[in-house]
Design a protein around this motif. Structure first.
Motif, PDB file in Angstrom:
ATOM      1  N   PRO A  30     -10.532   5.516   4.546  1.00 23.90           N
ATOM      2  CA  PRO A  30     -11.856   5.119   5.032  1.00 23.90           C
ATOM      3  C   PRO A  30     -12.953   6.112   4.681  1.00 23.90           C
ATOM      4  CG  PRO A  30     -10.187   4.720   6.709  1.00 23.90           C
ATOM      5  CD  PRO A  30      -9.518   5.495   5.624  1.00 23.90           C
ATOM      6  N   ALA A  31     -12.594   7.386   4.511  1.00 22.30           N
ATOM      7  CA  ALA A  31     -13.598   8.398   4.201  1.00 22.30           C
ATOM      8  C   ALA A  31     -14.276   8.146   2.867  1.00 22.30           C
ATOM      9  CB  ALA A  31     -12.961   9.785   4.208  1.00 22.30           C
ATOM     10  N   VAL A  32     -13.581   7.456   1.959  1.00 23.49           N
ATOM     11  CA  VAL A  32     -14.184   7.136   0.655  1.00 23.49           C
ATOM     12  C   VAL A  32     -14.453   5.646   0.518  1.00 23.49           C
ATOM     13  CG1 VAL A  32     -13.155   9.141  -0.470  1.00 23.49           C
ATOM     14  CG2 VAL A  32     -11.910   6.976  -0.488  1.00 23.49           C
ATOM     15  N   GLY A  33     -14.419   4.933   1.647  1.00 24.36           N
ATOM     16  CA  GLY A  33     -14.801   3.517   1.638  1.00 24.36           C
ATOM     17  C   GLY A  33     -13.689   2.552   1.300  1.00 24.36           C
ATOM     18  N   ILE A  34     -12.416   2.952   1.490  1.00 24.77           N
ATOM     19  CA  ILE A  34     -11.286   2.076   1.192  1.00 24.77           C
ATOM     20  C   ILE A  34     -10.472   1.846   2.458  1.00 24.77           C
ATOM     21  CG2 ILE A  34      -9.159   1.766  -0.133  1.00 24.77           C
ATOM     22  CD1 ILE A  34     -10.321   3.630  -2.257  1.00 24.77           C
ATOM     23  N   GLU A  35     -10.365   0.586   2.866  1.00 23.73           N
ATOM     24  CA  GLU A  35      -9.511   0.214   3.996  1.00 23.73           C
ATOM     25  C   GLU A  35      -8.530  -0.855   3.533  1.00 23.73           C
ATOM     26  OE1 GLU A  35     -11.398  -0.560   7.760  1.00 23.73           O
ATOM     27  OE2 GLU A  35     -13.215   0.497   7.127  1.00 23.73           O
ATOM     28  N   THR A  36      -7.257  -0.652   3.847  1.00 18.27           N
ATOM     29  CA  THR A  36      -6.216  -1.576   3.418  1.00 18.27           C
ATOM     30  C   THR A  36      -5.380  -2.007   4.608  1.00 18.27           C
ATOM     31  OG1 THR A  36      -6.071  -0.485   1.259  1.00 18.27           O
ATOM     32  CG2 THR A  36      -4.246  -1.916   1.883  1.00 18.27           C
ATOM     33  N   ARG A  37      -5.031  -3.277   4.650  1.00 19.04           N
ATOM     34  CA  ARG A  37      -4.151  -3.816   5.683  1.00 19.04           C
ATOM     35  C   ARG A  37      -2.941  -4.429   4.997  1.00 19.04           C
ATOM     36  NH1 ARG A  37      -8.651  -6.531   9.845  1.00 19.04           N
ATOM     37  NH2 ARG A  37      -9.926  -4.615  10.017  1.00 19.04           N
ATOM     38  N   HIS A  38      -1.778  -3.777   5.165  1.00 18.09           N
ATOM     39  CA  HIS A  38      -0.552  -4.170   4.472  1.00 18.09           C
ATOM     40  C   HIS A  38       0.279  -5.125   5.317  1.00 18.09           C
ATOM     41  CE1 HIS A  38      -1.377  -0.936   1.680  1.00 18.09           C
ATOM     42  NE2 HIS A  38      -1.324  -0.036   2.646  1.00 18.09           N
ATOM     43  N   ALA A  39       0.831  -6.161   4.689  1.00 13.28           N
ATOM     44  CA  ALA A  39       1.747  -7.069   5.371  1.00 13.28           C
ATOM     45  C   ALA A  39       3.206  -6.670   5.172  1.00 13.28           C
ATOM     46  CB  ALA A  39       1.540  -8.506   4.886  1.00 13.28           C
ATOM     47  N   PHE A  40       3.491  -5.891   4.099  1.00  9.46           N
ATOM     48  CA  PHE A  40       4.850  -5.460   3.779  1.00  9.46           C
ATOM     49  C   PHE A  40       4.854  -3.944   3.556  1.00  9.46           C
ATOM     50  CE2 PHE A  40       4.453  -9.841   2.318  1.00  9.46           C
ATOM     51  CZ  PHE A  40       5.603 -10.439   2.812  1.00  9.46           C
ATOM     52  N   SER A  41       6.056  -3.375   3.450  1.00 10.65           N
ATOM     53  CA  SER A  41       6.167  -1.966   3.074  1.00 10.65           C
ATOM     54  C   SER A  41       5.387  -1.744   1.787  1.00 10.65           C
ATOM     55  CB  SER A  41       7.636  -1.592   2.873  1.00 10.65           C
ATOM     56  OG  SER A  41       8.360  -1.696   4.076  1.00 10.65           O
ATOM     57  N   PHE A  42       4.570  -0.681   1.773  1.00  7.35           N
ATOM     58  CA  PHE A  42       3.692  -0.479   0.622  1.00  7.35           C
ATOM     59  C   PHE A  42       3.183   0.948   0.644  1.00  7.35           C
ATOM     60  CE2 PHE A  42      -0.113  -0.859  -1.987  1.00  7.35           C
ATOM     61  CZ  PHE A  42       0.262  -1.774  -2.963  1.00  7.35           C
ATOM     62  N   SER A  43       3.160   1.576  -0.523  1.00  8.02           N
ATOM     63  CA  SER A  43       2.610   2.916  -0.674  1.00  8.02           C
ATOM     64  C   SER A  43       3.303   3.866   0.306  1.00  8.02           C
ATOM     65  CB  SER A  43       1.092   2.877  -0.466  1.00  8.02           C
ATOM     66  OG  SER A  43       0.514   4.128  -0.733  1.00  8.02           O
ATOM     67  N   GLY A  44       2.540   4.529   1.186  1.00 12.40           N
ATOM     68  CA  GLY A  44       3.131   5.498   2.107  1.00 12.40           C
ATOM     69  C   GLY A  44       3.775   4.891   3.327  1.00 12.40           C
ATOM     70  N   PHE A  45       3.721   3.584   3.478  1.00  7.31           N
ATOM     71  CA  PHE A  45       4.328   2.915   4.637  1.00  7.31           C
ATOM     72  C   PHE A  45       5.608   2.227   4.211  1.00  7.31           C
ATOM     73  CE2 PHE A  45       4.697  -1.196   6.961  1.00  7.31           C
ATOM     74  CZ  PHE A  45       5.127  -0.665   8.164  1.00  7.31           C
ATOM     75  N   TYR A  46       6.731   2.555   4.898  1.00 10.01           N
ATOM     76  CA  TYR A  46       8.007   1.937   4.549  1.00 10.01           C
ATOM     77  C   TYR A  46       8.744   1.494   5.795  1.00 10.01           C
ATOM     78  CZ  TYR A  46      12.706   1.168   2.769  1.00 10.01           C
ATOM     79  OH  TYR A  46      13.920   0.601   2.470  1.00 10.01           O
ATOM     80  N   PRO A  60      12.257  -0.628   6.256  1.00  7.84           N
ATOM     81  CA  PRO A  60      13.349  -1.257   5.501  1.00  7.84           C
ATOM     82  C   PRO A  60      13.595  -2.710   5.865  1.00  7.84           C
ATOM     83  CG  PRO A  60      14.199   0.308   7.117  1.00  7.84           C
ATOM     84  CD  PRO A  60      12.723   0.511   7.055  1.00  7.84           C
ATOM     85  N   SER A  61      13.129  -3.144   7.033  1.00  7.77           N
ATOM     86  CA  SER A  61      13.311  -4.539   7.434  1.00  7.77           C
ATOM     87  C   SER A  61      12.160  -5.435   6.982  1.00  7.77           C
ATOM     88  CB  SER A  61      13.448  -4.634   8.960  1.00  7.77           C
ATOM     89  OG  SER A  61      12.229  -4.276   9.601  1.00  7.77           O
ATOM     90  N   ASN A  62      11.180  -4.845   6.290  1.00  8.00           N
ATOM     91  CA  ASN A  62       9.985  -5.605   5.910  1.00  8.00           C
ATOM     92  C   ASN A  62       9.536  -5.194   4.506  1.00  8.00           C
ATOM     93  OD1 ASN A  62       7.728  -7.327   6.151  1.00  8.00           O
ATOM     94  ND2 ASN A  62       6.465  -5.659   6.929  1.00  8.00           N
ATOM     95  N   THR A  63      10.365  -5.533   3.518  1.00 14.79           N
ATOM     96  CA  THR A  63      10.052  -5.156   2.143  1.00 14.79           C
ATOM     97  C   THR A  63       9.591  -6.320   1.275  1.00 14.79           C
ATOM     98  OG1 THR A  63      12.375  -5.428   1.497  1.00 14.79           O
ATOM     99  CG2 THR A  63      11.663  -3.208   2.186  1.00 14.79           C
ATOM    100  N   ARG A  64       9.921  -7.547   1.676  1.00 16.95           N
ATOM    101  CA  ARG A  64       9.501  -8.705   0.887  1.00 16.95           C
ATOM    102  C   ARG A  64       9.806  -9.973   1.670  1.00 16.95           C
ATOM    103  NH1 ARG A  64      13.784 -11.574  -0.988  1.00 16.95           N
ATOM    104  NH2 ARG A  64      15.804 -10.507  -1.084  1.00 16.95           N
TER     105      ARG A  64
END
Length: 224
Positions: free
Chosen positions: A16-32, A34-38
């Protein structure tokens, strides 16, 4: 099987400090998780919010189908094949990464940008990268991915208007705006439904209508 995944349950990421906000529905990037990969072939469904001037610096992709849907604002795409394209609400953008491509995504405009980006596993790996934008896709027009056993349906419904949900082993419904009734459940913007073995289901628009993205998938990833 019908599972509702609420917007409030999405993992919040980005910077958010550089104007980017993301809302992930699945494991992605730094969020993992194992029960929600696809789900089916879908491995990412991210709602991205970029402030004017913000964006993702050049980065690589390979062996993934990336489909983007702009909700508001304008998305600027640049890639290592020399393309520079502006994607607007109502357009479907597809990047088939093939054996490899690099790209940049940013908000080059003066208004906030919100878009949904979905990643799917292709049926065949490798090959040349491909890029396509379908301008102003019509309601109900199916958009089939050549390299994946998946079809995207765009649904725009008035209040109380009904539509059939595709019969398929895996169906994913993402509500872009408004509200939707599905299988006795009420979904609002940002909510999603994961449906296994969908058959004979209908969805209807809520009091203010709805815009939804519906993925119809007939296989799972094969890595062998």
């Amino acid at each position: 099987m019908l599972h509702i995944w609420r917007d409030a349950d999405r993992y919040r990421g980005g910077d958010p400090a550089v104007g980017i906000e993301t809302r992930h529905a699945f494991s992605f990037s730094g969020f993992y998780d194992p029960s929600n990969t696809r789900f089916g072939l879908l491995v990412a469904c991210n709602e991205e919010r970029l402030a004017p001037g913000a964006g993702f610096a050049e980065h690589p992709h390979a062996d993934v189908e990336i489909v983007s849907w702009v909700v508001e604002g304008e998305l600027t795409h640049e890639d290592s094949a020399g393309r520079r394209v502006t994607v607007r609400p109502g357009d479907v953008q597809r990047l088939s990464a093939g054996r490899g491509i690099r790209h940049v995504e940013r908000n080059a405009g003066g208004e906030p940008l919100r878009f949904v980006q979905m990643w799917l596993v292709p049926g065949v790996f490798g090959g040349e990268a491909e890029y396509e934008v379908v301008r102003g896709i019509a309601d109900g027009t199916p958009y089939a991915l050549d390299r994946a056993d998946a079809v995207l349906h765009v649904r725009r419904l008035g209040a109380g208007e009904r539509t059939a949900v595709p019969d398929a082993p895996w169906v994913y419904v993402h509500v872009v705006r408004g509200g939707l009734r599905l299988g006795g459940e009420s979904l609002e913007a940002g909510d999603a439904a994961r449906i296994g073995g969908a058959q004979g289901l209908e969805a209807s628009g809520g009091g203010t209508g709805a815009e939804a993205l519906v993925w119809e998938m007939h296989s799972e990833p094969s890595y062998g």
